[in-house]
Design an enzyme around this catalytic site. Structure first.
Site, PDB file in Angstrom:
ATOM      1  N   LYS A 238      55.525  65.140-100.343  1.00  0.00           N
ATOM      2  CA  LYS A 238      54.122  65.380-100.665  1.00  0.00           C
ATOM      3  C   LYS A 238      53.673  64.318-101.666  1.00  0.00           C
ATOM      4  CE  LYS A 238      50.734  68.324-102.869  1.00  0.00           C
ATOM      5  NZ  LYS A 238      50.463  69.389-103.863  1.00  0.00           N
ATOM      6  N   GLN A 239      52.540  63.680-101.352  1.00  0.00           N
ATOM      7  CA  GLN A 239      52.042  62.611-102.215  1.00  0.00           C
ATOM      8  C   GLN A 239      50.520  62.623-102.235  1.00  0.00           C
ATOM      9  OE1 GLN A 239      51.922  60.707-104.877  1.00  0.00           O
ATOM     10  NE2 GLN A 239      53.909  59.822-104.274  1.00  0.00           N
TER      11      GLN A 239
END
Length: 355
Positions: A238-239
């Site tokens: 997740k970014q």
């Protein structure tokens, strides 16, 4: 969907929907698809129970069996304080409403704290995959600090019937080394016990804001954070969506030394186009072997348009989906479900292709 999509994207529609990526070609990527677990993870060292839970994630909700993910994350009760997060919609002080929103919104999974998911596990763990967030920045220490600390154990996540655990590492912070060690050990233990792993690869350091630019969302720095994340065997990364580039260059100004860079990172491997910036993030996730899901961001005036735009960028870059919380839960449940559906519609729309 097409007419609504054009309305939501507005003047950016042509630039986002018709862009052709000329940096890292899509043929180099391992793209999401119905066979992703068989095609990618079957050749890895993940054990059969991990494969089962990964398939649970990919096989649930409106995006089931597409290879794409739509996840509702609500850990903001700790990360951003419960009052600040739920004042707009106090119903979400009740954990059951968090899970209900994920179900009503057709999500692949619901991500939240040990307390939230544990309080309703017997009723819902078999209905929607649980993604248990195992560490948090608790925001009561004064002054506030960038420090993710463990709140429970992997064994608790296993016992409540979770499909996966999630964790955050604040790369670049003065606590990052300890966090890397802790989460690497937790992920190894989770894989041993059959859980999939998701890593929030966030940057935290006041020095990353310089010259009037916030490089916490730079493609080069976030890309390297992603690469560190897949190194400790995060199955999904997740970014935050990249908004600029050149973090390494900016932090090396004035004779200082920070990190390593190659000019081709900025000339051949990326451009200033948002899809190309996100493509660089995907490349750092082992060319997509670990799926990239981007954050939906804070709630604002144009949540539907911003959420759909982020989904278009992520999908066309070669990403795996969106994890969107505040835009969804800081509004009535029916509207929140509608917003989640709008995100999912992007991934279900065959006319929106990888650039």
């Amino acid at each position: 969907m097409a007419t609504n999509l054009g309305e939501l994207l507005g003047a950016e529609s042509d630039n986002l929907l018709n862009h052709v990526c000329k940096t890292i070609p899509k043929e180099s990527l391992h793209l999401p698809g119905p066979d992703f677990v068989d095609r990618i993870f079957l050749q890895s060292d993940r054990n059969p129970r991990v494969l089962v839970n990964l398939q649970r994630l990919f096989g649930t909700g409106r995006l089931a069996n597409t290879g794409y993910l739509s996840i509702l994350p609500v850990d903001q009760g700790i990360e951003h304080s419960a009052g600040a997060s739920f004042a707009k919609n106090p119903a979400y002080f009740d954990p059951e409403n968090i899970v209900k929103l994920a179900v009503e919104g057709g999500c692949n999974a619901v991500a939240s704290t040990y307390g939230v998911l544990g309080s309703v596990a017997r009723k819902y763990a078999h209905k929607i995959p649980f993604l248990v967030k195992i560490n948090h920045n608790e925001l009561l220490t004064m002054p506030n600090q960038f420090n993710q600390v463990l709140f429970g154990t992997v064994k608790e996540a296993v016992d409540m019937g979770a499909a996966a655990i999630g964790a955050t590492i604040y790369f670049g912070s003065d606590q990052s080394t300890r966090q890397i060690i802790e989460i690497a050990e937790a992920f190894a233990y989770a894989h041993e016990h059959g859980l999939a792993t998701v890593l929030w690869c966030y940057l935290r350091n006041n020095a990353f804001k310089t010259g009037g630019t916030d490089y916490h969302v730079a493609a080069d720095l976030t890309g390297q954070a992603n690469h560190l994340g897949v190194t400790i065997q995060a199955d999904i990364i997740k970014q935050k969506l990249p908004e600029n580039n050149g973090g390494f260059k900016a932090l090396n100004m004035g004779g200082s030394s920070y990190g390593k860079l190659d000019e081709r990172m900025y000339t051949e491997l990326s451009t200033d186009h948002p899809i190309d910036l996100c493509r660089y993030q995907v490349a750092n996730c082992y060319m997509g072997r670990a799926g990239l899901i981007n954050s939906g961001g804070a709630s604002g005036k144009n949540d539907f348009a911003e959420a759909v735009k982020t989904a278009v960028i992520n999908k066309r870059a070669g990403g795996m989906g969106l994890i969107s919380g505040r835009k969804a839960f800081q509004r009535p449940m029916a509207e929140g479900a509608k917003l989640l559906n709008a995100i999912q519609d992007v991934y279900l729309d065959a006319s929106i292709t990888v650039a």
